[in-house]
Design an enzyme around this catalytic site. Structure first.
Site, PDB file in Angstrom:
ATOM      1  N   CYS A 268      84.772  14.964  40.060  1.00 26.24           N
ATOM      2  CA  CYS A 268      83.952  13.996  39.310  1.00 26.24           C
ATOM      3  C   CYS A 268      82.892  14.669  38.434  1.00 26.24           C
ATOM      4  CB  CYS A 268      83.280  13.016  40.262  1.00 26.24           C
ATOM      5  SG  CYS A 268      84.470  12.044  41.186  1.00 26.24           S
TER       6      CYS A 268
ATOM      7  N   HIS B 283      77.589   9.542  36.190  1.00 27.49           N
ATOM      8  CA  HIS B 283      78.937   9.370  36.757  1.00 27.49           C
ATOM      9  C   HIS B 283      78.978   8.009  37.441  1.00 27.49           C
ATOM     10  CE1 HIS B 283      82.568   9.763  38.904  1.00 27.49           C
ATOM     11  NE2 HIS B 283      82.010   9.976  40.081  1.00 27.49           N
TER      12      HIS B 283
ATOM     13  N   ASN C  59      85.682   4.026  39.596  1.00 27.70           N
ATOM     14  CA  ASN C  59      85.349   5.454  39.506  1.00 27.70           C
ATOM     15  C   ASN C  59      86.543   6.178  38.868  1.00 27.70           C
ATOM     16  OD1 ASN C  59      84.885   8.170  39.920  1.00 27.70           O
ATOM     17  ND2 ASN C  59      84.262   7.953  42.069  1.00 27.70           N
TER      18      ASN C  59
END
Ligand code: UT7
Length: 322
Positions: free
Chosen positions: A113, A249, A279
């Protein structure tokens, strides 16, 4: 002084949308649980045959177009992904061929990520040292292919997508600082436990799925992101109030809200896409940036803070004047 400046953005999401109520039919979950614990309402999921490079190509073409340059002006290609199309060639090399670019360096990076932050940090060094003039930095993922669709603790969290930026050498202020970190000792909290080392059969047998101890990752993420915000401001001798936009993020609205609170920022200054995208790992920051640039919220000369935390563990931030 030469800066690396973002001169174009692009994003692409597969057309196929999976809502929380679609997920209620697959695993023992509810729309209410997912929204309350994560903020997610829906996510985009690639259709059969659609690959990470397909998404990366669409996002990259839009970023190059918005930069007002031609693909042949690109002299560095970096794709951040944990879901590459193939073991090799790299997704960046496959993308390079599709864009009809030949000869410039092209490589993938793997920081889950935090991958896009790592990509920006690397590309910025290439530009500052004079090795590159126009770098294409992409975050692209098809996490739907590495999810266990019987594990409600993970399959409701992720989505597919790609975001891209063109970074150009400029005398005007651009990226002010980059901060990247990792600590491999937390592997057991967030990982895909099988890979090449276990033999292809294990992967084919369907064991190569995301495993996460969500609650422990959550606490680590909130604390670590708080520290990276302090590190970034201190390195630039700036105050919280100097930042115009937080582009974080997008893992969980509660993690995003905690960072905004730490920065004493109103949620009006935070770009949130997690409710619509879920996500998307390395794609989440460039996708969020692209959304807020295209809808006119982020304007030239504003100060942006990008931050991320993810598998590895990896974490990092970039402070940039847009
Ligand atoms: O991007 C990379 C980094 N990743 C992250 O930052 C993710 C970090 N973690 C999180 O976002 C959160 O921890 C989650 C959203 C994954 C989970 O939220 P939580 O508030 O930490 O919940 P929990 O894991 O403590 O689980 C609470 C309860 C459990 O039931 P019991 O033991 O209390 O009876 C879970 O079994 O919620 C249950 N649960 C679910 N219930 C309905 C877990 N997943 C689901 C689900 N639907 N999908």
């Amino acid at each position: 002084m030469t800066y690396a400046r973002i001169i174009g953005t692009g994003g692409y999401l597969p057309e196929n949308i999976m809502t929380n109520s679609d997920l209620e039919k697959i695993v023992d979950t509810t729309d209410q649980w997912i929204q309350e614990r994560t903020g997610i309402e829906q996510r985009h999921i690639a259709v059969e045959g659609q690959t990470t490079v397909d998404l990366a190509e669409a996002a990259s073409r839009l970023a190059i177009e918005s930069a007002g340059i031609s693909a042949q002006d690109i002299d560095l290609i970096i794709i951040a992904t944990s879901t590459p199309d193939k073991i090799f060639p790299s997704s960046a090399c496959i993308l390079q061929a599709r864009l009809d670019i030949h000869g410039c360096p092209a490589f993938d990076i793997q920081a889950v990520c935090t991958g896009f932050i790592y990509g920006l940090a690397i590309a910025e060094k290439f530009i500052k040292t004079g090795s590159s003039k126009n770098a294409l930095v992409v975050g692209a993922e098809i996490f739907s292919k590495i999810l266990n669709w019987e594990d409600r603790a993970t399959c409701v969290l992720f989505g597919d997508g790609a975001g891209a930026v063109v970074l150009a050498a400029s005398e005007e202020t651009g990226i002010l600082s980059t901060h990247i970190h990792a600590d491999g000792k937390y592997e057991n909290l967030l990982r895909v436990p099988y890979g090449i080392a276990d033999g292809y059969d294990q992967v084919k047998a369907g064991k190569a799925f995301v495993e996460m101890k969500g609650n422990e990752v959550f606490k680590m993420a909130v604390n670590t992101l708080g520290r990276i915000v302090d590190e970034t401001l201190a390195a630039n001798n700036m105050m919280k109030s100097d930042i115009d936009w937080l582009v974080p993020h997008q893992a969980n609205i509660r993690i995003i809200t905690a960072t905004a609170k730490k920065l004493k920022m109103s949620m009006d200054q935070v770009v949130v896409t997690v409710h619509k995208h879920g996500n998307t790992s390395a794609a989440s920051i460039p996708l969020a940036l692209d959304v807020a640039v295209r809808d006119g919220r982020i304007k030239e000369n504003e100060l942006l803070l990008f931050e991320a935390f993810g598998g590895g563990f990896t974490w990092g931030s970039v402070l940039a004047r847009f």
